[in-house]
Enzyme design. Structure first.
Site, PDB file in Angstrom:
ATOM      1  N   GLU B  55      43.939 -12.770  -7.591  1.00  0.00           N
ATOM      2  CA  GLU B  55      44.831 -12.567  -6.445  1.00  0.00           C
ATOM      3  C   GLU B  55      46.275 -12.857  -6.821  1.00  0.00           C
ATOM      4  OE1 GLU B  55      42.103 -14.370  -6.641  1.00  0.00           O
ATOM      5  OE2 GLU B  55      40.989 -14.473  -4.748  1.00  0.00           O
ATOM      6  N   CYS B  78      39.722 -18.596  -3.278  1.00  0.00           N
ATOM      7  CA  CYS B  78      39.443 -20.030  -3.286  1.00  0.00           C
ATOM      8  C   CYS B  78      40.367 -20.750  -2.306  1.00  0.00           C
ATOM      9  CB  CYS B  78      39.592 -20.602  -4.692  1.00  0.00           C
ATOM     10  SG  CYS B  78      41.232 -20.399  -5.400  1.00  0.00           S
TER      11      CYS B  78
END
Lengths: 371, 371
Positions: B55, B78
């Protein structure tokens, strides 16, 4: 000059010939196309022994349009009077101008005569167009004429870990229904099916073609024909009640010394043909067996045997095609091997060339030839 | 409402994630695409542990264009501070308007937290788009989080008649160079490679990844990483000169009673880690071994073992994928079986489902799972 059109016409003739894959025995599979330019005016293929040859059927369809046309035949037209008049003569009389023959007759005593007859009549003749593809129509016919022996297909049904049965002998079924259907077709393609007496005693197979289990192939069948059933049986131990004997047409190869014994005479009384051949420590002399089957006119032999006989065929390098049906299962290390084949060192491994590999239901079918 | 465009974007994210197939250990493989409508403005994938997450790489490429954009991630971002700040926070700060996550984090203690964090920030979140495809990126990570055990791949190289070696043990080479190259890639995908001391003593393999033999895969590699080498060795018989010990990173599972013995202490002195586990008559307690490997953080385990250990894995139904390389040869009925697997009756046969079948050079590679 061979054009793409000529190739397409011959490809069509080969395709037609394949329709007789299950029915022309003992004759070869033959196809014929008669064309005027791009236009097909006649097509034919040989369907059954005693019935019209491919050329005659194509000429009959072409009628007067055969005059000046080009004929494409997968095999050299016959030049002799047999059950039907010679096809070369029919082509000449119909007035075809040109003939493409994919292959010549493999029989050395007549090879080329049909084409010579055409040439002498002023027909333009070209040999060899798509010859390899056409030869594949009749591997047994070609091989027997060349060597006196049939084309040998060894069939095996095995697990991924190379087992054909449990230690107890239990073996039904390793492969799925689609593979078993495929085996019916394989049998129907064959002139004869060979097994050993061990398999007869253990599994009591009928080794017949069951046409209702072949599926719809779109090809011709000959419901009255069953392949010759052949048993390697040194001591004539085949029981008189064995399924393989039902319907007749059984040939037993035993030891010559067995011929005069009671068991052999009992089999003979049932209509079984017996022939004495040589035997070795590990079984029948397979070379002699193949010579004998060639003399009986067997073009394509299917071997469906236990590990001993199968191993002998592989070991003596007498397998033309191994048809291996592989089921996606493990039968375990105590199961029976595909073939008794003692190999000591890696250098002696048997190397195969994969000719064809395809999915048949859940199973995989490999057609293999020695490398 | 999920559109074809969304599917295409997620497919691209999955494709990107696969570039890390050989390099992300012990982290999962993750890909990310950031798009504005049909236009991709940022792409990223995780390459190596300790380096940027997918990401973060995609956001950095997108820059200010991330504001109001849609992010497609193969795994839930996460939510915790690890070696890098949480990716969920990064997505929020960049101002993305919508997030598609193919899978949630399989770790039950954090699963859903990243997505909750996004939702709380007002981002529209959709779970499960191409979830099955994305889960396949990380079968070991997924399985270990769920069960505590690694994903087990059992590798075998065998002949068509189910043999892996001659009776003498001679086995090099059954398969061709392409298959051996493929095995190098398989090793590189793995967190650990397990073998038995029997194989160490007989073949003295190094069981390392040789990157120069992997071929050019186009994927990332981590030249400094070698899979953990694991030996099941009850009595610590692994010789100090064994190739497998070179380069370190070796774990031996022995009997607990062996730990205090001289041979075990000699191995420990060489830097080998030793762990005591239970043993049964036919070898190591494989269930306990898998639990222990799971605790060590092993996601994907490759088993390259002899017939005994391989047989135990199959027999106890602990194989997730059997990678069977099949060479087009027969090694003969005296050769060694693929696995010691005692099966008495056909009903107990091991039935496989073929997940993948492809040609690798002259050989065939099957990936199989229990039916």
């Amino acid at each position: 000059m061979i054009s793409d059109r000529d190739r397409a016409m011959m490809a069509r003739a080969i395709q037609l010939a394949w329709r007789g894959r299950y029915s022309t025995h003992p004759n070869p599979r033959v196809g014929c196309v008669i064309a005027r330019g791009n236009r097909i005016v006649g097509e034919g293929w040989h369907e059954r022994a005693g019935e019209a040859h491919a050329e005659v059927r194509a000429l009959s369809q072409a009628g007067y349009e055969a005059r000046g046309a080009t004929a494409y035949v997968t095999l050299e037209p016959c030049s002799h009077y047999g059950r039907t008049p010679p096809c070369a003569k029919a082509l000449i009389e119909a007035g075809v101008a040109q003939v493409f023959a994919a292959t010549t007759d493999p029989n050395p005593s007549v090879s080329g005569r049909g084409l010579d007859m055409l040439r002498e009549a002023g027909i333009r003749v070209t040999e060899g167009l798509m010859g390899d593809e056409a030869a594949r129509l009749n591997p047994g016919f070609m091989k027997r004429m060349r060597t006196g022996r049939p084309w040998v297909r060894l069939k095996m049904a095995a697990s991924l870990d190379g087992r054909t049965a449990m230690a107890s002998g239990e073996s039904q079924w390793i492969t799925g229904p689609e593979a078993r259907q495929d085996v019916q077709r394989l049998r129907a393609m064959s002139d004869a099916i060979l097994t050993g007496v061990g398999t007869v005693l253990a599994d009591d197979p009928s080794l017949t073609v069951r046409r209702d289990e072949m599926g719809d192939t779109g090809d011709a069948t000959d419901p009255s024909r069953q392949p010759l059933r052949v048993i390697a049986d040194r001591d004539a131990r085949t029981p008189s009640t064995a399924r393989i004997l039902r319907g007749g047409n059984v040939q037993v190869f035993c030891a010559s010394s067995t011929l005069a014994t009671g068991p052999a005479q009992d089999l003979a009384a049932l209509g079984v043909r017996l022939t004495g051949v040589a035997w070795k420590d590990n079984g029948v002399d397979v070379s002699e067996l193949l010579d004998a089957l060639g003399e009986l006119g067997i073009n394509e032999l299917l071997v469906e045997a236990g590990p001993t006989l199968a191993g002998t065929f592989i070991n003596e390098n007498l397998v033309d095609e191994l048809w291996l049906y592989q089921a996606p299962v493990f039968l375990g290390s105590t199961g029976r091997p595909t073939a008794h084949l003692p190999i000591e060192v890696m250098a002696d491994k048997v190397q195969w060339k994969v000719l064809d590999r395809r999915q048949v239901g859940e199973d995989q079918r490999l057609i293999l030839a020695r490398h």
